[in-house]
Motif scaffolding. Structure first.
Motif, PDB file in Angstrom:
ATOM      1  N   LYS A 192       0.818  -1.215   0.000  1.00 50.56           N
ATOM      2  CA  LYS A 192       0.000   0.000   0.000  1.00 50.56           C
ATOM      3  C   LYS A 192       0.849   1.261   0.000  1.00 50.56           C
ATOM      4  O   LYS A 192       0.292   2.367   0.047  1.00 50.56           O
ATOM      5  CB  LYS A 192      -0.920  -0.003   1.220  1.00 50.56           C
ATOM      6  CG  LYS A 192      -1.981  -1.097   1.175  1.00 50.56           C
ATOM      7  CD  LYS A 192      -2.810  -1.122   2.452  1.00 50.56           C
ATOM      8  CE  LYS A 192      -3.824  -2.246   2.400  1.00 50.56           C
ATOM      9  NZ  LYS A 192      -4.645  -2.335   3.634  1.00 50.56           N
ATOM     10  N   ARG A 193       2.173   1.105   0.002  1.00 55.79           N
ATOM     11  CA  ARG A 193       3.142   2.210  -0.072  1.00 55.79           C
ATOM     12  C   ARG A 193       3.035   3.139   1.136  1.00 55.79           C
ATOM     13  O   ARG A 193       3.378   4.319   1.056  1.00 55.79           O
ATOM     14  CB  ARG A 193       2.980   2.993  -1.383  1.00 55.79           C
ATOM     15  CG  ARG A 193       3.193   2.146  -2.620  1.00 55.79           C
ATOM     16  CD  ARG A 193       3.057   2.969  -3.894  1.00 55.79           C
ATOM     17  NE  ARG A 193       4.127   3.965  -3.997  1.00 55.79           N
ATOM     18  CZ  ARG A 193       5.353   3.724  -4.439  1.00 55.79           C
ATOM     19  NH1 ARG A 193       5.678   2.502  -4.818  1.00 55.79           N
ATOM     20  NH2 ARG A 193       6.254   4.676  -4.501  1.00 55.79           N
ATOM     21  N   ILE A 194       2.566   2.598   2.258  1.00 62.11           N
ATOM     22  CA  ILE A 194       2.576   3.357   3.506  1.00 62.11           C
ATOM     23  C   ILE A 194       3.924   3.207   4.196  1.00 62.11           C
ATOM     24  O   ILE A 194       4.432   4.145   4.804  1.00 62.11           O
ATOM     25  CB  ILE A 194       1.429   2.901   4.426  1.00 62.11           C
ATOM     26  CG1 ILE A 194       0.083   3.209   3.764  1.00 62.11           C
ATOM     27  CG2 ILE A 194       1.503   3.586   5.789  1.00 62.11           C
ATOM     28  CD1 ILE A 194      -1.105   2.660   4.504  1.00 62.11           C
ATOM     29  N   LEU A 195       4.513   2.025   4.085  1.00 63.16           N
ATOM     30  CA  LEU A 195       5.867   1.793   4.569  1.00 63.16           C
ATOM     31  C   LEU A 195       6.821   1.737   3.396  1.00 63.16           C
ATOM     32  O   LEU A 195       6.463   1.243   2.322  1.00 63.16           O
ATOM     33  CB  LEU A 195       5.944   0.483   5.355  1.00 63.16           C
ATOM     34  CG  LEU A 195       5.182   0.386   6.675  1.00 63.16           C
ATOM     35  CD1 LEU A 195       5.427  -0.959   7.330  1.00 63.16           C
ATOM     36  CD2 LEU A 195       5.559   1.507   7.630  1.00 63.16           C
ATOM     37  N   ILE A 196       7.999   2.254   3.594  1.00 60.05           N
ATOM     38  CA  ILE A 196       9.055   2.190   2.591  1.00 60.05           C
ATOM     39  C   ILE A 196      10.231   1.412   3.182  1.00 60.05           C
ATOM     40  O   ILE A 196      10.406   1.358   4.402  1.00 60.05           O
ATOM     41  CB  ILE A 196       9.505   3.595   2.143  1.00 60.05           C
ATOM     42  CG1 ILE A 196       9.943   4.444   3.349  1.00 60.05           C
ATOM     43  CG2 ILE A 196       8.407   4.285   1.361  1.00 60.05           C
ATOM     44  CD1 ILE A 196      10.534   5.776   2.976  1.00 60.05           C
ATOM     45  N   THR A 197      11.015   0.821   2.310  1.00 51.48           N
ATOM     46  CA  THR A 197      12.166   0.037   2.742  1.00 51.48           C
ATOM     47  C   THR A 197      13.423   0.545   2.055  1.00 51.48           C
ATOM     48  O   THR A 197      13.389   0.958   0.892  1.00 51.48           O
ATOM     49  CB  THR A 197      11.964  -1.455   2.414  1.00 51.48           C
ATOM     50  OG1 THR A 197      11.729  -1.604   1.014  1.00 51.48           O
ATOM     51  CG2 THR A 197      10.788  -2.020   3.189  1.00 51.48           C
ATOM     52  N   GLU A 198      14.510   0.521   2.793  1.00 50.40           N
ATOM     53  CA  GLU A 198      15.841   0.820   2.263  1.00 50.40           C
ATOM     54  C   GLU A 198      16.762  -0.303   2.732  1.00 50.40           C
ATOM     55  O   GLU A 198      17.354  -0.233   3.797  1.00 50.40           O
ATOM     56  CB  GLU A 198      16.344   2.174   2.765  1.00 50.40           C
ATOM     57  CG  GLU A 198      15.572   3.361   2.233  1.00 50.40           C
ATOM     58  CD  GLU A 198      16.128   4.679   2.725  1.00 50.40           C
ATOM     59  OE1 GLU A 198      17.174   4.645   3.411  1.00 50.40           O
ATOM     60  OE2 GLU A 198      15.518   5.722   2.435  1.00 50.40           O
ATOM     61  N   GLY A 199      16.829  -1.337   1.926  1.00 55.04           N
ATOM     62  CA  GLY A 199      17.556  -2.519   2.367  1.00 55.04           C
ATOM     63  C   GLY A 199      16.780  -3.221   3.463  1.00 55.04           C
ATOM     64  O   GLY A 199      15.644  -3.647   3.281  1.00 55.04           O
ATOM     65  N   ARG A 200      17.387  -3.342   4.635  1.00 54.60           N
ATOM     66  CA  ARG A 200      16.707  -3.934   5.784  1.00 54.60           C
ATOM     67  C   ARG A 200      15.989  -2.905   6.634  1.00 54.60           C
ATOM     68  O   ARG A 200      15.324  -3.255   7.604  1.00 54.60           O
ATOM     69  CB  ARG A 200      17.718  -4.697   6.647  1.00 54.60           C
ATOM     70  CG  ARG A 200      18.296  -5.938   5.981  1.00 54.60           C
ATOM     71  CD  ARG A 200      19.172  -6.695   6.951  1.00 54.60           C
ATOM     72  NE  ARG A 200      19.690  -7.930   6.370  1.00 54.60           N
ATOM     73  CZ  ARG A 200      20.465  -8.789   7.024  1.00 54.60           C
ATOM     74  NH1 ARG A 200      20.824  -8.525   8.282  1.00 54.60           N
ATOM     75  NH2 ARG A 200      20.887  -9.892   6.440  1.00 54.60           N
ATOM     76  N   VAL A 232      13.253   0.077   7.589  1.00 58.58           N
ATOM     77  CA  VAL A 232      11.833   0.325   7.336  1.00 58.58           C
ATOM     78  C   VAL A 232      11.466   1.674   7.933  1.00 58.58           C
ATOM     79  O   VAL A 232      12.014   2.089   8.963  1.00 58.58           O
ATOM     80  CB  VAL A 232      10.950  -0.788   7.955  1.00 58.58           C
ATOM     81  CG1 VAL A 232       9.473  -0.541   7.672  1.00 58.58           C
ATOM     82  CG2 VAL A 232      11.347  -2.148   7.435  1.00 58.58           C
ATOM     83  N   GLY A 233      10.535   2.366   7.290  1.00 63.63           N
ATOM     84  CA  GLY A 233      10.067   3.646   7.802  1.00 63.63           C
ATOM     85  C   GLY A 233       8.742   4.027   7.178  1.00 63.63           C
ATOM     86  O   GLY A 233       8.216   3.347   6.292  1.00 63.63           O
ATOM     87  N   ILE A 234       8.190   5.138   7.643  1.00 59.97           N
ATOM     88  CA  ILE A 234       6.929   5.658   7.116  1.00 59.97           C
ATOM     89  C   ILE A 234       7.214   6.441   5.840  1.00 59.97           C
ATOM     90  O   ILE A 234       8.161   7.233   5.781  1.00 59.97           O
ATOM     91  CB  ILE A 234       6.236   6.556   8.156  1.00 59.97           C
ATOM     92  CG1 ILE A 234       5.964   5.780   9.449  1.00 59.97           C
ATOM     93  CG2 ILE A 234       4.938   7.124   7.612  1.00 59.97           C
ATOM     94  CD1 ILE A 234       4.979   4.664   9.318  1.00 59.97           C
ATOM     95  N   ASN A 235       6.383   6.215   4.834  1.00 59.56           N
ATOM     96  CA  ASN A 235       6.517   6.957   3.578  1.00 59.56           C
ATOM     97  C   ASN A 235       5.980   8.369   3.788  1.00 59.56           C
ATOM     98  O   ASN A 235       4.775   8.559   3.997  1.00 59.56           O
ATOM     99  CB  ASN A 235       5.733   6.248   2.471  1.00 59.56           C
ATOM    100  CG  ASN A 235       5.937   6.907   1.120  1.00 59.56           C
ATOM    101  OD1 ASN A 235       6.770   7.809   0.970  1.00 59.56           O
ATOM    102  ND2 ASN A 235       5.190   6.454   0.138  1.00 59.56           N
ATOM    103  N   PRO A 236       6.844   9.406   3.742  1.00 61.58           N
ATOM    104  CA  PRO A 236       6.355  10.767   3.985  1.00 61.58           C
ATOM    105  C   PRO A 236       5.541  11.333   2.825  1.00 61.58           C
ATOM    106  O   PRO A 236       4.824  12.328   2.999  1.00 61.58           O
ATOM    107  CB  PRO A 236       7.647  11.566   4.195  1.00 61.58           C
ATOM    108  CG  PRO A 236       8.692  10.810   3.446  1.00 61.58           C
ATOM    109  CD  PRO A 236       8.299   9.372   3.506  1.00 61.58           C
TER     110      PRO A 236
END
Length: 224
Positions: free
Chosen positions: A146-154, A156-160
């Motif tokens: 749903k593109r609410i969380l984003i990933t950068e490798g391992r 995780v964070g909130i998609n601003p």
């Protein structure tokens, strides 16, 4: 006589003076002793005040229910954009209760420490949310779709970028796959009539074969 009287008076005065001096000395000693005792008491009080142990009494517990916990910014607060909180109040996508829990847990593990993304183990999210660790990865995967969380490798964070929050696109089948599925559905089932026809036709075939076979020792027909 007068001299004797005068001598007696002088001796009496001397003795009175001596006794008064002794009494004064005694009184002074007692005063000093009392002052010393008072000073020692004050000193002991000061020492006790400086060396006293602070006892933390337990919080009062309500007999009718659990202890009252009041939220206060003195215990900590999170710096969070208003757009995120407003969008979570009325999200453009459907969110389940577990998805909300994981979102708030990710916020507490990232924005609380002034980070946009961080490496958060599933065990930490399970401990914060109370969700079983085996289900955390499923909920995270749904939020990533749903593109609410984003990933950068391992990490995780909130998609601003809130405008990117949307429902995942459903997989579209090609027309060839649809035709194949429809053809499989339209295939005729095996009927009993064909089986009966085969069984009925089998003796006729045997009779025709026996007629066509010639007996042994017979001569071939003459050629014209």
């Amino acid at each position: 006589m007068k001299n004797a009287r005068n001598c007696d008076r002088v001796t009496r005065l001397k003795t009175n003076r001596k006794t008064s001096l002794k009494q004064n000395r005694r009184q002074n000693k007692t005063h000093v002793a009392l002052a010393g005792i008072r000073g020692s008491h004050s000193l002991t009080r000061l020492i006790m005040a400086n060396t006293a142990q602070i006892i933390n009494f337990p919080e009062a517990v309500n007999s009718e229910g659990p202890a009252i916990v009041k939220a206060d910014i003195e215990n900590g607060y999170d710096r969070l954009a208003h757009d995120i909180t407003d969008t979570l109040a009325r999200p453009p996508v459907k969110l389940s209760a577990r998805e909300y829990q994981v979102i708030m847990a990710v916020i507490s593990k990232t924005y609380r420490f002034h980070k946009s993304v961080d490496w958060i183990a599933n065990g930490q999210l399970a401990e914060l949310t109370g969700i079983d660790e085996t289900n955390i990865s499923k909920v995270k995967g749904a939020l990533i779709k749903k593109r609410i969380l984003i990933t950068e490798g391992r990490k995780v964070g909130i998609n601003p970028v809130i405008s990117e929050w949307s429902e995942p696109e459903k997989s579209k089948m090609t027309p060839q796959v649809k035709n194949d599925l429809n053809s499989q559905k339209r295939l005729p089932k095996k009927s009993k009539t064909t089986k009966n026809k085969v069984e009925n036709d089998s003796p006729q075939k045997k009779e025709t074969i026996t007629k066509e076979i010639e007996p042994k020792g017979s001569c071939p027909p003459p050629r014209t």
